[in-house]
Design a protein around this motif. Sequence first.
Motif, short mmCIF file in Angstrom:
data_model
loop_
_atom_site.label_atom_id
_atom_site.label_comp_id
_atom_site.label_asym_id
_atom_site.label_seq_id
_atom_site.Cartn_x
_atom_site.Cartn_y
_atom_site.Cartn_z
N ASP A 1 16.58 12.02 -10.47
CA ASP A 1 15.78 12.13 -9.24
C ASP A 1 16.68 11.83 -8.05
N VAL B 1 8.74 7.84 5.08
CA VAL B 1 8.00 8.97 4.53
C VAL B 1 9.00 10.03 4.08
N ARG B 2 8.90 10.45 2.83
CA ARG B 2 9.81 11.47 2.32
C ARG B 2 9.53 12.80 3.01
N TRP C 1 16.00 11.32 -5.12
CA TRP C 1 15.37 10.39 -4.18
C TRP C 1 15.12 9.02 -4.82
N ARG D 1 0.82 -1.22 0.00
CA ARG D 1 0.00 0.00 0.00
C ARG D 1 0.85 1.26 0.00
N LEU D 2 1.99 1.21 0.67
CA LEU D 2 2.82 2.40 0.86
C LEU D 2 3.96 2.54 -0.17
N GLY E 1 4.46 2.78 -3.32
CA GLY E 1 4.47 3.73 -4.44
C GLY E 1 4.76 5.16 -4.05
N THR E 2 4.55 5.50 -2.79
CA THR E 2 4.72 6.89 -2.37
C THR E 2 5.80 7.06 -1.30
N SER E 3 6.52 6.00 -0.97
CA SER E 3 7.48 6.05 0.12
C SER E 3 8.92 5.93 -0.39
#
Length: 248
Positions: free
Chosen positions: A141, A87-88, A143, A8-9, A11-13
Amino acid sequence: MTVTSWNRLAGTSVLLDGFHALKHAVRFGAEVPVAVAVDRAAALALADELAPDVRDALDALLTQVPESTYTSLVPRPHPTGVAALAVRPPRAANLEKLAHTPRTAPVVVLDNPRNLGNAGAVIRLAAGFGATGVVTTGTLDPWHPTVVRGGAGLHFATAVERLGVEELPPGPLFALDPEGDDIRGSKLPDDAVLAFGSERTGLSAELRARADHLVALPMRPQVSSYNLATSVAMTLYHWSLTGGAIRA
């Protein structure tokens, strides 16, 4: 539940690849919602040996998973068998740190870098020297998971962002260039912006035109160049010797 949370996390972490990346991220205040280890006891033993300051935090975070589960979660398994998602940091917070004046340490700018590993090594160096942050221009990128792996999770110890040349933080811009003045004759102020060109093409015309000073590293004749991370290390070391101080 752990695998569900990871999926769940993911893709954005930020992927923290390996024990040392997780250790540094936790040490510098990253929010880590999920962390896994193939051998939890071995990971905690490593913490006892190398990072007792974050041992209890890792004990609370790490969940043991089968090796097959671990390898399904990461693109390239790490020898320590540890991975986590973080978390970014908010972009606005990083931009505020980069723009804040007066600064007590320089900002490092990588102008259109190409190599992900080199960018990670520079971020690790910058964090070690207490630099205010690392800015990249161009398409890379900072990150990217490979960069974070190369930086050993130390993205969380300094401000890391991608900006356009026209958006660079304030401060006197010292650009490294073979045609510049010998850096040994210069004092780099704490509020300096230190710019390094790409590994192959050097400084872009846009950044070179904005530079307040061109400085060069000493180099033996017929040696064509230094590695990017080496150049940054030499420059930050020179700053530290001419008045700069590594923050506690």
